[in-house]
Design a protein around this motif. Structure first.
Motif, short mmCIF file in Angstrom:
data_model
loop_
_atom_site.label_atom_id
_atom_site.label_comp_id
_atom_site.label_asym_id
_atom_site.label_seq_id
_atom_site.Cartn_x
_atom_site.Cartn_y
_atom_site.Cartn_z
N THR A 152 -18.64 -5.86 -2.30
CA THR A 152 -18.18 -5.20 -1.08
C THR A 152 -17.86 -6.19 0.03
O THR A 152 -16.78 -6.19 0.57
N GLU A 153 -18.82 -7.04 0.38
CA GLU A 153 -18.51 -7.93 1.50
C GLU A 153 -18.57 -9.39 1.08
O GLU A 153 -18.43 -10.28 1.92
N ILE A 178 -25.90 0.93 15.94
CA ILE A 178 -25.93 0.28 14.64
C ILE A 178 -25.25 -1.07 14.82
O ILE A 178 -24.05 -1.13 15.01
N ASN A 214 -25.41 0.54 8.50
CA ASN A 214 -24.08 0.18 8.07
C ASN A 214 -23.88 0.57 6.61
O ASN A 214 -22.90 1.21 6.22
N TRP A 253 -15.73 -11.85 2.14
CA TRP A 253 -15.68 -12.13 3.59
C TRP A 253 -16.80 -13.09 3.98
O TRP A 253 -16.59 -13.99 4.80
N GLN A 254 -17.97 -12.88 3.39
CA GLN A 254 -19.10 -13.76 3.72
C GLN A 254 -18.83 -15.19 3.26
O GLN A 254 -19.09 -16.14 3.99
N ARG A 286 -21.62 3.64 5.00
CA ARG A 286 -20.59 3.27 4.05
C ARG A 286 -20.69 4.07 2.77
O ARG A 286 -19.69 4.51 2.22
N TRP A 310 0.83 -1.21 0.00
CA TRP A 310 0.00 0.00 0.00
C TRP A 310 0.86 1.24 0.00
O TRP A 310 0.61 2.21 -0.71
N ARG A 347 -24.35 -3.88 13.15
CA ARG A 347 -23.17 -4.30 12.41
C ARG A 347 -22.44 -3.08 11.88
O ARG A 347 -22.87 -2.43 10.95
N ALA A 348 -21.34 -2.76 12.50
CA ALA A 348 -20.71 -1.48 12.20
C ALA A 348 -19.44 -1.62 11.37
O ALA A 348 -18.60 -0.74 11.38
N GLY A 407 -19.09 -1.20 8.40
CA GLY A 407 -19.04 -0.08 7.47
C GLY A 407 -18.28 1.10 8.06
O GLY A 407 -17.70 1.91 7.34
N TYR A 447 -6.43 -6.42 -3.02
CA TYR A 447 -7.01 -5.07 -3.00
C TYR A 447 -5.98 -4.03 -3.40
O TYR A 447 -6.28 -3.09 -4.13
N ASN A 500 -11.78 5.82 4.67
CA ASN A 500 -12.19 6.85 3.72
C ASN A 500 -11.86 8.24 4.23
O ASN A 500 -11.42 9.10 3.47
N GLY A 559 -18.00 7.03 1.59
CA GLY A 559 -17.37 6.75 0.31
C GLY A 559 -17.10 8.00 -0.51
O GLY A 559 -16.27 8.00 -1.40
#
Lengths: 283, 269
Positions: free
Chosen positions: B79-80, A193, B23, B83-84, B27, A55, A195-196, A198, B186, A205, B31
């Motif tokens: 996006t996920e 919230i 969530n 992972w799922q 996001r 990165w 599930r956070a 995000g 990524y 970001n 973004g």
């Protein structure tokens, strides 16, 4: 080594220093635990090291591409921008070493109710949540950042004074505090919230813009991200302390100190507020 | 093939996303911060050149390029999903798929499509606002044929992105923790797919090299087609290479699954 052989110091009258010493001792134990754990997964350690290096390398290449076309960006020369990115790397990696994994886990602790066990401990809850693991690979990458900063200084032919270096280190520490506070603030939203995950993207970001020179930002955007969510100045202030010998470091660091106090106190208050609304998932 | 079950899966995907709407919303909001950073940095870049061109771009077309990447990523970037999938494998959730007449790749692909559909619907308003704000920068294709070709290329880009993510997630059959591998990928995608800057501002020898890698075709290529940066013979060659990568990624995804299932021990089942 037997962990029980290093007991938490008994109560002795050390005045105000006593709680501080106790926290230091607790931290020392957790620090050693996480080093032992980390060394159990050597391949993983090396892979993470590689991830961060890639990165970082990409960002340097980005700067190289940009400066093919211009000689400066918003009155920052190429090596000044590289120094800025090195500083951003240093701050980001130090934050990740000490806090990142812990804060990133907070939403999961809330969701599963495991937070209960931490709240029951006779230490400060924010401390307990924030200091459980330490990332050694990030320290290595922070050193890469230092290397880049030193290299840029050589390219710029700047020899900073001891005072400048001292202020730089202090500014980096403030920067780590800002990273920590903002991410902790985001993670604390997990109380509402569920599930956070995000929010972790939110952290990346937001700090995405921390590696750009400050003068490119304008207007309301600049005001918000310099004072309320001070991501723009986090790396810019320490970098300027080294580069701009004509500006007094004290003035520069004050510019960082005020917003840092604001976000860390705000985050603390928000955490306390959130805890009052916590209804454990396990009970 | 009976498609009804996949309709049901599509619905499940929508509901899954709605459960975690906050969530999702946050996001999308966060973004847009990097986009602002991108606009500021390029404005400063073009201020330095005194309004000149940078690698064949003027300020307007550069910003329009980034607007298109935002739109395209909302449409096609998983996006996920990886992972799922990895956690499905690690925690033994895929047991229930092994006993059902449901193809796991088809199942995941349907979920991917439903996530993307919903994500697009939710972000379409902010994106429309941003496009409105920069409306004078919008340059629609001159040629009518560009539209279907760009859309075809975008669809293949979606496929490549999804199959690569899926294949990587399959590594969970062999190793416990796939996040390092995912982040390595990524980083390549971030720098080499045209997300950070359009690939054609890099030296020609480098873009010549990139032309053969899949990353170009995950994002940059469909946008360059839309902007009519790539035309004629190069367009056909590009579409050819993209099609190859599309099928290759699909085959690898299938192969990884077949290999993985043979090794699978159904932990936790």
């Amino acid at each position: 080594m037997d962990l029980k052989s290093t007991p938490i110091p008994p109560k002795r009258s050390l005045g105000l220093l006593r709680p501080l010493k106790r926290y230091f001792e607790i931290y020392r134990i957790m620090f050693r635990n996480s080093l032992i754990r980390e060394m159990n997964f050597k391949a993983n350690f090396i892979l993470w090291l590689l991830v961060e290096l890639l990165w970082f390398l990409g960002q340097i290449i980005f700067v190289e591409v940009l400066f093919q076309y211009v000689n400066q960006i918003g009155d920052w020369s190429k090596w000044e921008v590289v120094l800025l990115i090195g500083t951003h790397q240093l701050i980001g990696q130090l934050f990740q070493a000490f806090f990142y994994v812990n804060v990133a886990n907070l939403p999961e602790l809330v969701r599963t109710g495991k937070l209960d066990f931490l709240l029951l401990q006779p230490i400060d809850s924010q401390f307990a949540v924030s200091t459980r693991q330490f990332g050694l690979d990030n320290v290595v990458n922070a050193m890469v950042g230092v290397g880049i900063v030193v290299f840029s200084l050589l390219k710029l032919a700047i020899l900073p004074t001891l005072g400048q270096v001292g202020f730089y280190i202090a500014a980096v520490a403030l920067g780590v505090t800002v990273h920590y506070s903002i991410m902790f603030f985001l993670a604390t939203m997990a109380f509402w919230i569920v599930r956070a995950q995000g929010l972790i993207y939110g952290y990346y970001n937001l700090f995405n813009i921390a590696r750009y020179p400050e003068p490119i930002f304008r207007g309301v955007f600049r005001f918000i991200f310099s004072w309320l969510i001070p991501v723009i100045i986090v790396a810019n202030v320490p970098a300027k302390i080294l580069i701009h010998s004509f500006e007094h470091p004290l003035g520069l660091i004050l510019q960082l100190l005020l917003p840092t106090l604001l976000v860390s106190v705000g985050t603390r208050a928000y955490w306390k507020f959130a805890l009052r609304h916590y209804s454990s998932a396990s009970s | 093939m009976n498609l009804t079950k996949y309709y049901a899966v599509f619905g499940i995907g929508l509901q899954n996303t709605f459960v975690y709407r906050w969530n999702f919303l946050l996001r999308s909001v966060f973004g847009f911060v990097p986009l602002a950073g991108t606009v500021f940095i390029w404005r400063a870049m073009f201020a330095e050149t005194g309004g000149g061109r940078i690698g064949g771009y003027e300020y307007r077309s550069m910003i329009f390029y980034f607007l298109l990447t935002i739109l395209a990523e909302n449409l096609i970037t998983p996006t996920e999903d990886e992972w799922q999938i990895a956690s499905d494998i690690r925690e033994g959730q895929i047991n229930s798929f092994l006993t059902k007449p449901l193809n796991y790749l088809g199942y995941r692909l349907t979920l991917f499509l439903s996530y993307r559909a919903l994500y697009t619907v939710v972000t379409i308003l902010p994106i429309a606002l941003i496009f409105g704000w920069f409306h004078s920068f919008i340059q629609l294709p001159q040629h009518v044929l560009t539209w279907p070709l760009a859309i075809l290329s975008l669809a293949m880009a979606a496929g490549i992105q999804f199959f690569i993510a899926y294949s990587l997630a399959m590594l969970a059959f062999w190793i416990l923790e796939i996040s390092t591998v995912v982040f390595i990928l990524y980083s390549f995608e971030y720098f080499l797919s045209g997300h950070l800057f359009p690939l054609d501002i890099m030296p020609t020898w480098f873009t010549g090299l990139l032309q053969w890698l899949p990353f170009t075709y995950e994002l940059y290529f469909p946008i360059a087609v839309f902007l009519e940066k790539i035309t004629g013979r190069n367009l056909l060659i590009g579409l050819g290479i993209q099609t190859l990568w599309f099928f290759l990624a699909f085959l690898i995804a299938k192969l990884m699954w077949n290999r993985g299932v043979r090794r699978y021990q159904a932990v936790g089942g």
